[in-house]
Design a protein around this motif. Structure first.
Motif, short mmCIF file in Angstrom:
data_model
loop_
_atom_site.label_atom_id
_atom_site.label_comp_id
_atom_site.label_asym_id
_atom_site.label_seq_id
_atom_site.Cartn_x
_atom_site.Cartn_y
_atom_site.Cartn_z
N ALA A 281 0.87 -1.18 0.00
CA ALA A 281 0.00 0.00 0.00
C ALA A 281 0.90 1.23 0.00
N GLN A 282 0.47 2.28 -0.68
CA GLN A 282 1.29 3.48 -0.75
C GLN A 282 0.89 4.47 0.34
N ASN A 283 1.62 5.57 0.45
CA ASN A 283 1.46 6.46 1.59
C ASN A 283 0.17 7.26 1.57
N THR A 284 -0.66 7.10 0.55
CA THR A 284 -1.93 7.80 0.54
C THR A 284 -3.06 6.92 1.09
N SER A 285 -2.74 5.74 1.58
CA SER A 285 -3.74 4.87 2.18
C SER A 285 -3.99 5.26 3.63
N PHE A 286 -5.16 4.93 4.12
CA PHE A 286 -5.39 5.04 5.55
C PHE A 286 -4.42 4.12 6.26
N GLU A 287 -3.63 4.67 7.15
CA GLU A 287 -2.65 3.83 7.84
C GLU A 287 -3.33 2.80 8.72
N TYR A 288 -4.57 3.06 9.11
CA TYR A 288 -5.28 2.08 9.93
C TYR A 288 -5.44 0.75 9.22
N PHE A 289 -5.47 0.76 7.90
CA PHE A 289 -5.68 -0.47 7.16
C PHE A 289 -4.47 -1.39 7.23
N TRP A 290 -3.26 -0.80 7.23
CA TRP A 290 -2.09 -1.66 7.03
C TRP A 290 -0.97 -1.51 8.04
N ASN A 291 -1.09 -0.58 8.97
CA ASN A 291 0.03 -0.31 9.87
C ASN A 291 -0.12 -1.08 11.18
N SER A 292 0.85 -1.90 11.53
CA SER A 292 0.84 -2.66 12.79
C SER A 292 1.40 -1.78 13.91
N TYR A 293 0.49 -1.14 14.65
CA TYR A 293 0.92 -0.23 15.70
C TYR A 293 1.53 -0.98 16.88
N ASP A 294 0.84 -2.03 17.32
CA ASP A 294 1.37 -2.87 18.40
C ASP A 294 0.69 -4.23 18.29
N ASN A 295 0.90 -5.08 19.32
CA ASN A 295 0.37 -6.43 19.26
C ASN A 295 -1.15 -6.50 19.36
N THR A 296 -1.78 -5.42 19.78
CA THR A 296 -3.23 -5.43 19.95
C THR A 296 -3.98 -4.98 18.70
N TRP A 297 -3.24 -4.47 17.72
CA TRP A 297 -3.88 -3.91 16.52
C TRP A 297 -3.90 -4.93 15.40
N ASN A 298 -5.07 -5.16 14.83
CA ASN A 298 -5.22 -6.11 13.72
C ASN A 298 -5.28 -5.36 12.40
N VAL A 299 -4.25 -5.53 11.59
CA VAL A 299 -4.24 -4.83 10.30
C VAL A 299 -5.15 -5.57 9.32
N LEU A 300 -5.70 -4.82 8.39
CA LEU A 300 -6.53 -5.43 7.35
C LEU A 300 -5.65 -6.12 6.32
N LYS A 301 -4.57 -5.42 5.94
CA LYS A 301 -3.54 -5.98 5.07
C LYS A 301 -2.19 -5.45 5.52
N ALA A 302 -1.27 -6.34 5.80
CA ALA A 302 0.05 -5.89 6.24
C ALA A 302 0.76 -5.18 5.11
N ARG A 303 1.42 -4.07 5.43
CA ARG A 303 2.15 -3.32 4.41
C ARG A 303 3.39 -4.09 4.02
#
Length: 303
Positions: A281-303
């Motif tokens: 995913a490129q930098n214009t995507s919602f980071e919520y979709f692909w960014n693994s913030y920590d172990n509790t966050w479930n990404v939709l698609k890993a970047r």
């Protein structure tokens, strides 16, 4: 949640199920995990984010690549007509574009930062397209650009990319970064070779950013298959989300609560969420979709 808004959410949920079943490369389990990220805030946020996402899967990438090739060919023969060439039929146009593209070369917009690698992945779709295009050997790395210009005297140089968001990434690539171990930018190279046609071909672009780039780079022809206007931004009440605009302020307040724990890096992601499954995913995507913030966050698609 109001009754009308509850009905709207059910409609969105049905749309998401339809898209995940027939269009997306995302299954129900992944979608449910993503929605669980928001259970302590507001469940509506997950639905809104999923509904706002423009998702280009592998098939979409192939289709839009073919459209990009057709549009590029169209620009080539229109310019030929403008320059006085006469074509009696489509066969003559095909011969002209074939000869023209046989001495044209493709370069990905990359070598500047990690996010630029998505452009390199797009090359594969151009190479695999069933539409007759440039020879496979004419796909080159950026380091070969000056040598290709000096030795091959090409008809055109074609830069390929996924999307024009703010336009800042391309400006950095084109006019601010000194490539080739030389004290020169690509813009200088373009301006010094006006006998060559330089194209920048993208899948999609923000309308304002596209217009700004066109004004800034006169010697570069930019082709965008899709264009998103200001009214396409989710922050504009005139777009398709007008039905939920009355609850939009509450939605943003809840979103900001999440950002305190999971801050986003990209301001532009408020406006144009697009996610490619073709690799990154490129930098214009919602980071919520692909960014693994920590172990509790479930990404939709890993970047």
């Amino acid at each position: 949640m109001s009754q009308s808004n509850s009905k709207y959410i059910r409609t969105i949920e049905n749309d998401i199920k339809l898209k995940s079943q027939f269009f997306w490369d995302i299954n129900d389990t992944e979608i449910q995990k993503f929605k669980n990220n928001f259970k302590n805030y507001n469940d509506e946020i997950a639905y809104f984010l999923l509904d706002m996402m423009v998702y280009y899967n592998a098939n979409h990438c192939r289709e839009i690549t073919n459209t990009a090739i057709y549009e590029l060919k169209r620009n080539i023969w229109l310019k030929a007509l403008k320059n006085g060439n006469n074509f009696n039929n489509s066969e003559e146009i095909d011969r002209y574009t074939h000869e023209y593209l046989s001495n044209s070369f493709i370069f990905p917009v990359s070598n500047i930062e990690e996010s630029g690698k998505s452009a390199e992945l797009l090359e594969g779709y151009y190479k695999e397209s069933p539409i007759d295009f440039v020879p496979v050997n004419n796909y080159k790395s950026l380091s070969a650009l000056t040598e290709i210009i000096a030795i091959n005297k090409p008809k055109s140089i074609i830069f390929v990319d996924d999307i024009i968001g703010t336009g800042n990434q391309f400006c950095k690539f084109f006019s601010k970064t000194k490539h080739f171990n030389l004290d020169a930018t690509i813009e200088m190279c373009v301006n010094n070779n006006k006998d060559i046609d330089f194209y920048y071909v993208v899948f999609a672009s923000d309308e304002k950013a596209l217009n700004d780039l066109n004004k800034k780079y006169k010697n570069l022809k930019i082709i965008s298959v899709e264009v998103f206007s200001l009214e396409d931004r989710i922050t504009n009440k005139n777009n398709e989300y007008w039905e939920i605009y009355n609850v939009y302020n509450d939605f943003m307040k809840d979103l900001k609560k999440i950002e305190k724990d999971f801050p986003r890096k990209c301001k532009y992601s408020l406006d144009l969420p697009i996610l490619y499954v073709s690799g990154r995913a490129q930098n214009t995507s919602f980071e919520y979709f692909w960014n693994s913030y920590d172990n509790t966050w479930n990404v939709l698609k890993a970047r």
